[in-house]
Scaffold this active site. Structure first.
Site, short mmCIF file in Angstrom:
data_model
loop_
_atom_site.label_atom_id
_atom_site.label_comp_id
_atom_site.label_asym_id
_atom_site.label_seq_id
_atom_site.Cartn_x
_atom_site.Cartn_y
_atom_site.Cartn_z
CG HIS A 28 0.05 -0.24 2.78
ND1 HIS A 28 0.38 0.88 3.06
CD2 HIS A 28 -0.53 -0.92 3.57
CE1 HIS A 28 1.14 0.44 4.12
NE2 HIS A 28 0.49 -0.42 4.33
CG HIS A 31 3.94 -2.10 2.24
ND1 HIS A 31 2.47 -1.64 2.23
CD2 HIS A 31 4.25 -1.71 3.75
CE1 HIS A 31 2.08 -2.65 3.26
NE2 HIS A 31 3.30 -2.45 4.66
CB CYS A 137 0.39 -8.34 19.22
SG CYS A 137 0.22 -6.78 17.43
CB CYS A 140 3.94 -6.49 16.57
SG CYS A 140 3.27 -4.52 16.77
CB CYS A 162 -1.02 -4.25 19.67
SG CYS A 162 -0.08 -3.56 18.74
CG HIS A 165 -1.21 -4.20 14.30
ND1 HIS A 165 0.26 -3.93 14.69
CD2 HIS A 165 -1.07 -4.31 13.22
CE1 HIS A 165 0.62 -4.65 13.86
NE2 HIS A 165 0.09 -4.29 13.39
CE LYS A 313 2.56 1.43 10.48
NZ LYS A 313 2.67 -0.30 10.47
CE LYS A 316 -4.95 -7.79 4.77
NZ LYS A 316 -5.60 -8.68 5.41
N1 MSP Z 1 8.43 -7.60 8.20
C1 MSP Z 1 8.14 -6.31 9.38
C2 MSP Z 1 10.03 -5.98 8.52
C3 MSP Z 1 11.17 -6.47 8.90
S1 MSP Z 1 12.56 -5.89 8.28
C4 MSP Z 1 14.25 -6.66 9.03
C5 MSP Z 1 7.38 -5.15 8.58
N2 MSP Z 1 6.78 -5.29 7.44
S2 MSP Z 1 5.71 -4.84 7.45
O1 MSP Z 1 5.08 -5.20 6.09
O2 MSP Z 1 4.54 -4.65 8.23
O3 MSP Z 1 6.36 -3.20 6.70
C6 MSP Z 1 6.89 -1.82 7.17
C7 MSP Z 1 7.20 -0.90 7.28
O4 MSP Z 1 6.47 -0.75 5.94
C8 MSP Z 1 7.20 0.10 8.35
O5 MSP Z 1 8.07 -0.06 8.82
C9 MSP Z 1 7.34 0.98 6.54
O6 MSP Z 1 9.26 1.50 6.51
C10 MSP Z 1 6.55 0.72 5.57
N3 MSP Z 1 5.03 0.54 6.12
C11 MSP Z 1 4.31 0.64 6.29
N4 MSP Z 1 2.80 1.46 6.50
C12 MSP Z 1 3.24 2.23 6.73
C13 MSP Z 1 2.99 3.65 7.37
N5 MSP Z 1 1.72 4.04 7.21
N6 MSP Z 1 3.46 4.89 6.75
C14 MSP Z 1 4.40 5.00 6.20
N7 MSP Z 1 5.47 3.67 6.40
C15 MSP Z 1 4.86 2.72 6.81
O7 MSP Z 1 7.17 -4.50 9.22
#
Ligand code: MSP
Length: 537
Positions: A28, A31, A137, A140, A162, A165, A313, A316
């Site tokens: 999304h 990411h 959680c 997380c 959490c 979440h 934040k 999903k």
């Molecule tokens: N899989 C773990 C990370 C492991 S790294 C060794 C994880 N994945 S995640 O799919 O949840 O993605 C996390 C990252 O996506 C966040 O740390 C950030 O960089 C980015 N983001 C996800 N949602 C976000 C927002 N709403 N805003 C900004 N960045 C975001 O955690």
């Protein structure tokens, strides 16, 4: 003091990573935000002439992915394969992300090395068997401390949630293997003190230092109640905790335990880009794992803020309903890449709004920048038959423009290349664009054109050369952020033919005045930023 990224032994690659993303769903806006930032940073360094390594990938183990696959009636591997091939890789390609590698934690090149790493720590006495009971959680993939939880309301009344979440935690009781993380607190604090830039921004650094000062608990690094993970080599009833598995991607992807030359020339990362939600994993657990193994520590961990929806934040469960592709089909890929870095100060939270994006697109991209490019090309066509004239009558006004470009180059290079202040860097470049617009308004070349004396024509030539040469600098400076439109501008200035590939132009030299040669063939290329269609319903 442990080594940092800047002290790499015989290494040349500037190594930047994104988090590896969970593939429980399609990517999304959040990411894409971190991934675009990394792409801009690495393109900038590549265009300084540096060797660069940009890594992204996917995090495919753990309970969260396993449950999603179960709910969709497929195996976890099949689920991951489908999402990676049909959603993740295509989006990065669509957004013009120039990553050098894409690591998946289910790849053998990763899982074998993860087992070796953990076995090594076990052999060194860094890992022991123990029991743990606590709130967990799954969102997380992390045990929580009771003090971190919030009270549920409504459908979750009476339950503990959490804080990220907003979902109930599960009480887990397991016999696990533990990493002696608690022993690393003092060494970590010493490292943070010796490397004040290690964690950015400052607020993130303070949070981590406070957290570590309160004392660390040992870390549970295995799970035995499910099997979607890398087996613990000496006790395969357990799988390795998904975060230990995931963090190691930064080492396994660059040859840890497999290709020593590649590893020495790349590891550790100069910059780990992350969202602030995963700060502790990267600035506490990851460096402690490396210390335990005697490996060098990363240069910087830089946390971006969150893209927010309705004060929360973006995730999903609360998406805007807008996919990255919905925005790119309306605004274009380049404008998309530019917008989030331009509108939100890196490190701070920010909200997305269609209206704000439209307003900035129209005023900054289409009017200030796009119109400047098309007007200058049109005037060189009209007055000089498309052949860039020589500047023989430069005065103070031209010198001020030259200085403006030199300043924009220096500021953008420091802000984007070093400070990761993407907004500040982009603003410096667009301030210069405004200045060139102001210069043209003041000089009124369409009036000067009516003066057919040699002096009048020399002034006209000088004004148009100055404007075109300024645009040459802008195309170089914006190439990392907006590669497609920069290329169009580059070609319309006749620069491809006279100066070679845009990617080969060094950003630090973009202010060298007089680079675009007189005689270059200037053509009115495609409109850089077309007028926006109506917002789709
Ligand atoms: N899989 C773990 C990370 C492991 S790294 C060794 C994880 N994945 S995640 O799919 O949840 O993605 C996390 C990252 O996506 C966040 O740390 C950030 O960089 C980015 N983001 C996800 N949602 C976000 C927002 N709403 N805003 C900004 N960045 C975001 O955690």
């Amino acid at each position: 003091m442990a080594a940092t990224g800047s002290e790499k032994q015989g290494a040349t690659a500037y190594y930047v990573s994104t988090p590896i993303y969970y593939v429980n769903d399609a990517p999304h806006l959040g990411h894409a935000y971190t991934t675009v930032a990394g792409d801009v940073l690495t393109r900038w360094h590549r265009q300084r002439g540096e060797k660069v390594w940009y890594l992204t990938g996917t995090d495919e183990h753990g309970q969260k992915i396993m449950r999603t696959a179960e709910a969709n009636d497929v195996t976890p591997q099949a689920w991951c394969d489908k999402l990676v091939e049909e959603a993740w890789k295509p989006l990065w390609e669509h957004l013009n992300i120039a990553n050098d590698d894409f690591i998946r934690t289910t790849e053998k090149r990763h899982t074998d090395r993860v087992q070796e790493f953990v076995q090594d720590l076990y052999d060194k006495g860094e890992i022991y068997k123990g029991g743990y009971e606590g709130p967990y959680c799954v969102g997380c993939e992390e045990y929580k401390l009771p003090g971190d939880l919030i009270d549920g309301e409504g459908e979750f009344a009476g339950q503990k949630l959490c804080p990220i979440h907003k979902k109930p935690v599960e009480l887990l009781k397991e016999e696990n293997y533990f990493f002696k993380l608690s022993e690393y607190g003092p060494k970590l604090l010493e490292f943070y003190a010796a490397n004040p830039d290690f964690i950015q921004p400052e607020s993130a650094r303070n949070e981590v230092v406070n957290f570590v000062e309160q004392g660390l608990q040992d870390l549970s690094i295995s799970r035995s109640t499910f099997d979607w993970g890398v087996p613990v080599p000496w006790d395969p009833k357990h799988v390795i905790y998904v975060w230990v598995d995931a963090l190691l991607n930064y080492a396994t992807a660059v040859g840890y335990g497999a290709n020593q030359e590649k590893f020495d020339g790349t590891f550790p990362a100069d910059v780990h880009l992350i969202g602030k939600d995963i700060l502790r994993f990267h600035s506490v657990i990851w460096p402690a794992m490396l210390m335990a193994q005697g490996l060098p520590l990363p240069g910087k961990v830089v946390a971006n803020g969150w893209l927010m929806v309705g004060g929360e934040k973006m995730s999903k469960s609360n998406l805007t309903g807008i996919k990255p592709q919905d925005l790119t089909s309306h605004f274009g890929v380049d404008a998309y890449r530019w917008y989030f870095l331009r509108a939100i100060s890196y490190g701070s939270d920010g909200s997305f709004s269609w209206e704000d994006f439209s307003a900035r697109y129209t005023s900054e991209l289409a009017n200030d920048y796009g119109n400047l490019a098309s007007r200058v090309a049109a005037m060189v066509g009209k007055y000089f038959g498309g052949s860039l004239p020589e500047a023989t009558a430069a005065g103070d006004a031209e010198r001020a423009v030259q200085e403006g470009l030199a300043k924009a180059v220096a500021t953008a290079d420091a802000k984007i290349g070093e400070e990761l202040d993407f907004q500040g860097g982009i603003l410096a470049i667009f301030d210069f664009v405004k200045r060139v617009n102001g210069y043209i308004t003041e000089q009124e070349p369409w009036k000067v054109a009516k003066d057919t004396t040699p002096e009048g024509q020399a002034r006209l030539a000088t004004i148009l050369y100055t404007a075109a040469e300024s645009l040459r600098g802008v195309a170089v400076l914006l190439n990392a952020v907006m590669p497609e439109t920069s290329q169009k501008l580059w070609e319309s200035l006749g620069a491809e033919e006279s100066l070679g590939a845009l990617a080969d132009q060094k950003v630090q030299d973009a202010g060298a005045w007089g680079t675009l040669p007189a005689g270059a063939t200037v053509t009115k290329g495609a409109v850089l930023f077309p007028r926006l269609e109506e917002k789709p319903a």
